[in-house]
Motif scaffolding. Structure first.
Motif, short mmCIF file in Angstrom:
data_model
loop_
_atom_site.label_atom_id
_atom_site.label_comp_id
_atom_site.label_asym_id
_atom_site.label_seq_id
_atom_site.Cartn_x
_atom_site.Cartn_y
_atom_site.Cartn_z
N LEU A 23 -7.50 1.70 3.80
CA LEU A 23 -6.52 0.61 3.71
C LEU A 23 -7.01 -0.50 2.80
O LEU A 23 -6.23 -1.08 2.04
CB LEU A 23 -6.20 0.06 5.10
CG LEU A 23 -5.59 1.02 6.10
CD1 LEU A 23 -5.05 0.26 7.31
CD2 LEU A 23 -4.47 1.84 5.47
N ARG A 79 -1.68 6.90 4.24
CA ARG A 79 -0.49 6.85 5.11
C ARG A 79 -0.86 7.09 6.56
O ARG A 79 -0.40 6.37 7.47
CB ARG A 79 0.54 7.88 4.63
CG ARG A 79 1.76 8.03 5.52
CD ARG A 79 2.90 8.70 4.78
NE ARG A 79 2.52 9.93 4.15
CZ ARG A 79 2.50 11.12 4.77
NH1 ARG A 79 2.82 11.20 6.05
NH2 ARG A 79 2.16 12.22 4.12
N HIS A 82 -2.76 4.15 8.21
CA HIS A 82 -1.84 3.13 8.74
C HIS A 82 -1.39 3.50 10.15
O HIS A 82 -1.39 2.67 11.06
CB HIS A 82 -0.61 2.99 7.83
CG HIS A 82 -0.82 2.09 6.65
ND1 HIS A 82 -0.93 0.72 6.77
CD2 HIS A 82 -0.90 2.37 5.32
CE1 HIS A 82 -1.09 0.20 5.58
NE2 HIS A 82 -1.08 1.17 4.68
N SER A 86 -2.46 1.47 13.59
CA SER A 86 -1.36 0.87 14.35
C SER A 86 -1.36 1.39 15.78
O SER A 86 -1.15 0.63 16.73
CB SER A 86 -0.02 1.18 13.68
OG SER A 86 0.11 0.51 12.46
N GLU A 151 4.70 4.50 10.22
CA GLU A 151 3.36 3.92 10.19
C GLU A 151 2.86 3.51 11.56
O GLU A 151 1.75 3.00 11.70
CB GLU A 151 3.34 2.72 9.23
CG GLU A 151 3.48 3.13 7.77
CD GLU A 151 3.48 1.94 6.83
OE1 GLU A 151 3.34 0.79 7.32
OE2 GLU A 151 3.60 2.15 5.62
#
Length: 328
Positions: A23, A79, A82, A86, A151
């Motif tokens: 990230l 991707r 993320h 999360s 996400e």
């Protein structure tokens, strides 16, 4: 390395630090700045990335004089990074909520119409059974909500699946269409008309959702279908309250959902313009990820929404409640 098996992440020694580095690299596109963001030395960050690429047998980032750029493999890792981070944040929120005596947390996204009636009714009902459940509601357009669902920022959404997304990744439970209407202020030059054409309305300023939003696409196609030039003055905004404020203070016209108009447009201040054609946008529904297990709180809210939808209640019924005086 050959084909990755189901435990590939163990074999390549994938770590949480890798996700954080992905990230940071996606944001900075420079190894030195990414390492500084993570409070690492550049050599340590470089070794972390190169060791993973060696173990995978796949180059994830293309190196060049100005820094790093993720290739297709790198984009996949970013991707999913993320989503993983999360999910871990949500895990912490749920643990904190349970430790504090609450019933967990739910993050739900929704387009405007169901936020006005359906979702508010479901929240009122589920809070009677789970008063400690923390619920966050984000109202936005579909093309913003669906990536956030993918996400891991949202547990589920009441939305549509825009073109370009793999529908096999989602479970879509259709609810219904959004009926649209034209709104002006009371006292507007067109407010006393019994019938109107697009040509009549196009001469006035408008405020509409930004280009590309579903409601905007529907309005643009309406002008195109009738071969009428669109309004020369348009304010683009996704904020319905700002749109109604502009309508209230000027001769501006806007388009909103019928449910939103019924809730927010006082007859003393606003007027719904007559138009001979029924105007609506494609159906929205409950959207969740096919392979994701919902938290108990999210599952409870989803179940309550399904119960309300199954009743087939009208917007008026949702506002006024059942025979016992409770919101449905």
């Amino acid at each position: 390395m050959g084909v990755l098996d189901e435990n590939w992440f163990l074999h390549v020694r994938l770590k949480l630090r890798h996700f954080q580095l992905f990230l940071a690299l996606d944001e900075q596109r420079n190894l030195h700045r990414a390492a500084a963001q993570l409070n690492m030395s550049q050599p340590a960050a470089s070794k972390l990335l190169s060791d993973l690429e060696t173990n995978l047998g796949i180059r994830l980032f293309d190196r060049h004089a100005r820094g790093l750029t993720p290739n297709w493999y790198g984009e996949i890792m970013i991707r999913h990074a993320h989503s993983m981070l999360s999910a871990l944040r949500h895990t912490g929120e749920e643990l904190n909520a349970l430790r504090d005596g609450n019933a967990g947390t739910v993050a739900v996204g929704t387009v405007m119409a169901p936020a006005v009636t359906l979702l508010t009714s479901a929240i009122e009902r589920v809070h009677r059974e789970r008063p400690g459940l923390k619920i966050r509601v984000d109202v936005d357009v579909s093309k913003t909500l669906v990536p956030r669902l993918l996400e891991g920022e949202l547990d589920f959404a009441i939305t549509r699946i825009p073109a370009g997304f793999d529908i096999e990744r989602f479970v879509f439970e259709e609810i219904g269409e959004e009926e649209l209407c034209f709104v002006c202020r009371q006292g507007h030059p067109l407010a006393d008309k019994t019938s109107l054409s697009l040509t009549d309305m196009a001469t006035y300023p408008w405020t509409l959702q930004p280009t590309g939003a579903l409601m905007r696409q529907r309005v643009d196609s309406l002008f195109l279908h009738h071969q009428v030039a669109p309004p020369g003055q348009i304010v683009d905004t996704a904020d319905v309250l700002l749109s109604l404020a502009l309508v209230d203070k000027s001769d501006t016209i806007t388009v909103t959902t019928r449910e939103t108009a019924n809730l927010l447009c006082s007859p003393q201040r606003f007027h719904l313009l007559p138009f001979s054609e029924a105007l609506s946008v494609q159906p929205y529904g409950l959207v969740s990820l096919r392979n994701q297990r919902l938290s108990p709180g999210a599952a409870a809210l989803m179940s309550t929404l399904r119960d309300i939808i199954a009743l087939g209640s009208s917007p008026a019924a949702l506002h006024h409640g059942d025979e016992n005086g409770h919101a449905l």
